[in-house]
Write an enzyme that holds these catalytic residues in place. Structure first.
Site, PDB file in Angstrom:
ATOM      1  N   ASP A 243      20.734 -26.473   8.981  1.00  0.00           N
ATOM      2  CA  ASP A 243      19.950 -26.491   7.449  1.00  0.00           C
ATOM      3  C   ASP A 243      21.083 -26.662   6.537  1.00  0.00           C
ATOM      4  O   ASP A 243      22.332 -26.065   6.559  1.00  0.00           O
ATOM      5  CB  ASP A 243      19.228 -25.109   7.249  1.00  0.00           C
ATOM      6  CG  ASP A 243      18.008 -25.145   8.015  1.00  0.00           C
ATOM      7  OD1 ASP A 243      17.580 -26.097   8.677  1.00  0.00           O
ATOM      8  OD2 ASP A 243      17.294 -24.012   8.176  1.00  0.00           O
ATOM      9  N   CYS A 400       0.735 -39.957 -15.828  1.00  0.00           N
ATOM     10  CA  CYS A 400      -0.750 -40.590 -15.142  1.00  0.00           C
ATOM     11  C   CYS A 400      -1.973 -39.634 -15.813  1.00  0.00           C
ATOM     12  O   CYS A 400      -2.213 -39.659 -17.158  1.00  0.00           O
ATOM     13  CB  CYS A 400      -0.757 -40.989 -13.676  1.00  0.00           C
ATOM     14  SG  CYS A 400      -1.957 -42.157 -13.325  1.00  0.00           S
ATOM     15  N   HIS A 532       3.618 -44.150 -13.102  1.00  0.00           N
ATOM     16  CA  HIS A 532       4.419 -43.142 -12.355  1.00  0.00           C
ATOM     17  C   HIS A 532       5.957 -43.352 -12.504  1.00  0.00           C
ATOM     18  O   HIS A 532       6.256 -44.116 -11.414  1.00  0.00           O
ATOM     19  CB  HIS A 532       3.929 -43.081 -10.805  1.00  0.00           C
ATOM     20  CG  HIS A 532       2.473 -42.396 -10.871  1.00  0.00           C
ATOM     21  ND1 HIS A 532       2.289 -41.127 -10.576  1.00  0.00           N
ATOM     22  CD2 HIS A 532       1.356 -42.803 -10.746  1.00  0.00           C
ATOM     23  CE1 HIS A 532       0.857 -40.927 -10.673  1.00  0.00           C
ATOM     24  NE2 HIS A 532       0.222 -42.017 -10.711  1.00  0.00           N
ATOM     25  N   GLU A 534       8.219 -41.655 -11.559  1.00  0.00           N
ATOM     26  CA  GLU A 534       8.933 -40.835 -10.701  1.00  0.00           C
ATOM     27  C   GLU A 534       9.230 -41.847  -9.396  1.00  0.00           C
ATOM     28  O   GLU A 534      10.103 -41.498  -8.667  1.00  0.00           O
ATOM     29  CB  GLU A 534       8.175 -39.698 -10.152  1.00  0.00           C
ATOM     30  CG  GLU A 534       6.900 -39.932  -9.684  1.00  0.00           C
ATOM     31  CD  GLU A 534       5.624 -39.962 -10.561  1.00  0.00           C
ATOM     32  OE1 GLU A 534       5.816 -40.294 -11.700  1.00  0.00           O
ATOM     33  OE2 GLU A 534       4.439 -39.784 -10.095  1.00  0.00           O
TER      34      GLU A 534
END
Ligand code: GLN
Length: 559
Positions: A243, A400, A532, A534
């Protein structure tokens, strides 16, 4: 001469969610920085033809490509890590594959043959993989097979990979991303589940070339040797994948284990260095760790709950976009997920007093985002949040649905049209400031829901003197990705504009309102986009609108 294209299949062992997507993206990044042209493919074993019909709490965010394909969020990871633009060729599901085989059968394209699950389905999958490779003119195609080894759903995809290996031994390799648990009561790392997973893969006729051992901690040499011995791979081909604090470290860690060299060797490619190309990424991954000053950003949505757990996967591209812009400005965002239903007693879960209290707590944020969404749940709460951000002058970015609701809020509270609404919630409402796009009406009547919204990249023109135009560096036209059925009702454009809402981005024919904003005189940053943004933010080239929003948030924090 036709170039020998190389294929790397990435499969998962033991459990899902071990980060196959990031592994694929990282392998791609490493090979790309060795000067190879790389593309990536995601295979989802679902029967859904695309991800567009799945609720984000089921399957995470629906990512949208330039060509309008509604696909898995991993496609976003690939685009962001590799800084490439992918197409619908790069995504497939069981449903998509079967649909095209059935269509071909109906068109007599199998010349009277009995069409069978094997070999015709794997052949279709191979054709799609090869097409994606050819379209990208890739040297290497990295293919993620969704799900885990041993489940029923992805067997045909494994069969496909086996067939490809059979026909091109030197050009195909397998990576298994497996999970190595450290059970807390034992306190020792256990390799047995991975051994079983490899056996399982073997029974599908596939031998992994590399094992990525995902675990909470790094693998020691003893476990590496054990996995190598029992799973039939070289010890150098057992890669420790612990991790990490940040996903951007993953390619850097892999290279520490010399993964790039190993893959080149396994694919019979001549050795080549990165010629400094990789250092750009390394520097990025390193420097972002030094950024402090948490800028408090609230994301107000509804796709957060899954049982007793909170899921931020539904908005992964939004989160990434915020981070990239913050990093670009040498800051670190502190993101908080807020459930919209807590902000309104009406249609929400809060009592009046609780909702008021929650709202007043928003003052502590430096910026608020209302991302995309569908349907009526949690809407009154979102409208309350938007009203709060507007009147208390907190930087606001609406994506949006977040833009459409900002328009509804403006109509209700500034134009005093109390029952202003969107047709999505109140189809027969009297004052529908957001209405259905005309060509969408027929589609909905026929219950044609899948892949039928206004999807993908469309051009918009920017208004002189607007915040949007400044943010985009003064360009006249932009191209952004869309996914919506509703739009600003043309009847209300004038009344809204007269009262100060600026439509600063408009489709070239002038019909669709793509950006709505408030003048800097009225608000430090209040902007919503019908598209959008992003989906086009990349780590090393953040999205200008997110950066402009973050600048305003930093300014508020500094006050
Ligand atoms: N539900 C809205 C529409 O369909 C907004 C969609 C979205 O936010 N992606 O127009």
């Amino acid at each position: 001469m036709k170039k020998a294209r190389k294929y790397i299949f990435v499969v998962g062992g033991v459990i899902s969610g071990v980060g196959k997507g990031i592994t694929v993206s990282s392998i791609g990044k490493i090979l790309q920085s060795r000067g190879l042209k790389v593309t990536a493919i995601k295979i989802d074993p679902y029967v859904n033809v695309d991800a567009g019909t799945m609720n984000p709490t089921e399957h995470g965010e629906v990512f949208v490509l330039d060509d309008g394909d509604e696909c898995d969020q991993d496609m976003g990871n690939y685009e962001r890590f590799l800084d490439v633009t992918l197409t619908r060729q790069n995504y497939m599901t069981t449903g998509r594959v079967y649909q095209s085989v059935i269509n071909k059968e109906r068109n007599l394209e199998y010349g009277g043959k009995c069409v069978q699950v094997v070999p015709h389905i794997p052949q279709e999958i191979i054709a799609r993989i090869e097409k994606a490779g050819a379209k990208a003119d890739a040297d290497v195609v990295v293919i993620e097979i969704g799900g885990t080894v041993g489940e029923y759903e992805n067997i045909l995809f494994l069969e496909t990979a086996r067939m490809m290996k059979l026909h091109a031994k030197d050009d195909v390799m397998f990576v298994m991303v497996s999970y190595v648990p450290v059970p807390s009561n034992i306190g020792e790392m256990k390799t047995k589940p991975t051994q079983h997973a490899v056996r399982n893969l073997n029974s599908a006729g596939i031998q992994p070339d590399i094992i990525m051992a995902r675990s909470v901690i790094p693998l020691d040499q003893k476990r590496k040797d054990k996995l190598a011995l029992f799973c039939n791979v070289a010890s150098e081909a057992v890669i420790s994948a612990p991790d990490v604090e940040s996903i951007y470290d993953v390619p850097v860690n892999f290279e520490k284990d010399r993964l790039g060299n190993l893959i080149l060797k396994l694919l019979n490619l001549p050795h080549r260095g990165s010629n400094g190309r990789f250092s750009v990424w390394q520097r990025f991954a390193k420097k972002i760790k030094n950024y402090e000053n948490g800028i408090n950003i609230a994301i107000v949505g509804k796709y957060f709950d899954t049982g007793d757990f909170t899921l931020s996967d539904s908005y992964i591209s939004v989160i990434e976009a915020v981070k990239y812009s913050a990093f670009h400005l040498k800051r670190r965002p502190k993101l908080t997920w807020l459930n919209s239903k807590d902000f309104s007693a009406k249609g929400g879960s809060a009592s009046g007093g609780e909702a008021e209290k929650k709202l007043s707590e928003l003052a502590k944020y430096d910026g608020i985002i209302v991302p995309g969404g569908f349907g009526g749940k949690g809407i009154e709460g979102k409208l309350k949040v938007i009203e709060y951000a507007r009147t208390k002058k907190i930087p606001y970015l609406g994506l949006c649905y977040g833009m459409q609701l900002a328009v509804v809020e403006y109509a209700r509270n500034v134009l005093k049209i109390k029952d202003a609404n969107t047709a999505e919630i109140k189809p027969k409402g009297k004052h529908l400031v957001i209405d259905i796009i005309p060509e969408q009406k027929e589609k909905l009547k026929k219950k044609n829901y899948g892949g039928s919204m206004r999807l993908g990249s469309y051009k918009a023109l920017l208004k002189e003197g607007s915040i949007a135009k400044r943010a985009y560096g003064g360009v006249r036209a932009i191209n952004e990705r869309h996914r919506h059925r509703y739009e600003v009702n043309p009847e209300y454009i004038k009344p809204l504009s007269d009262k100060g809402l600026v439509f600063s981005g408009v489709s070239p024919d002038g019909v669709l309102m793509e950006i709505a904003e408030l003048s800097i005189k009225d608000h430090p940053f209040f902007l919503g986009t019908q598209f959008h943004p992003e989906f086009k933010a990349r780590p090393l080239s953040p999205h200008p609108l997110f950066s402009e929003f973050m600048r305003a948030a930093i300014k508020r924090k500094g006050k």
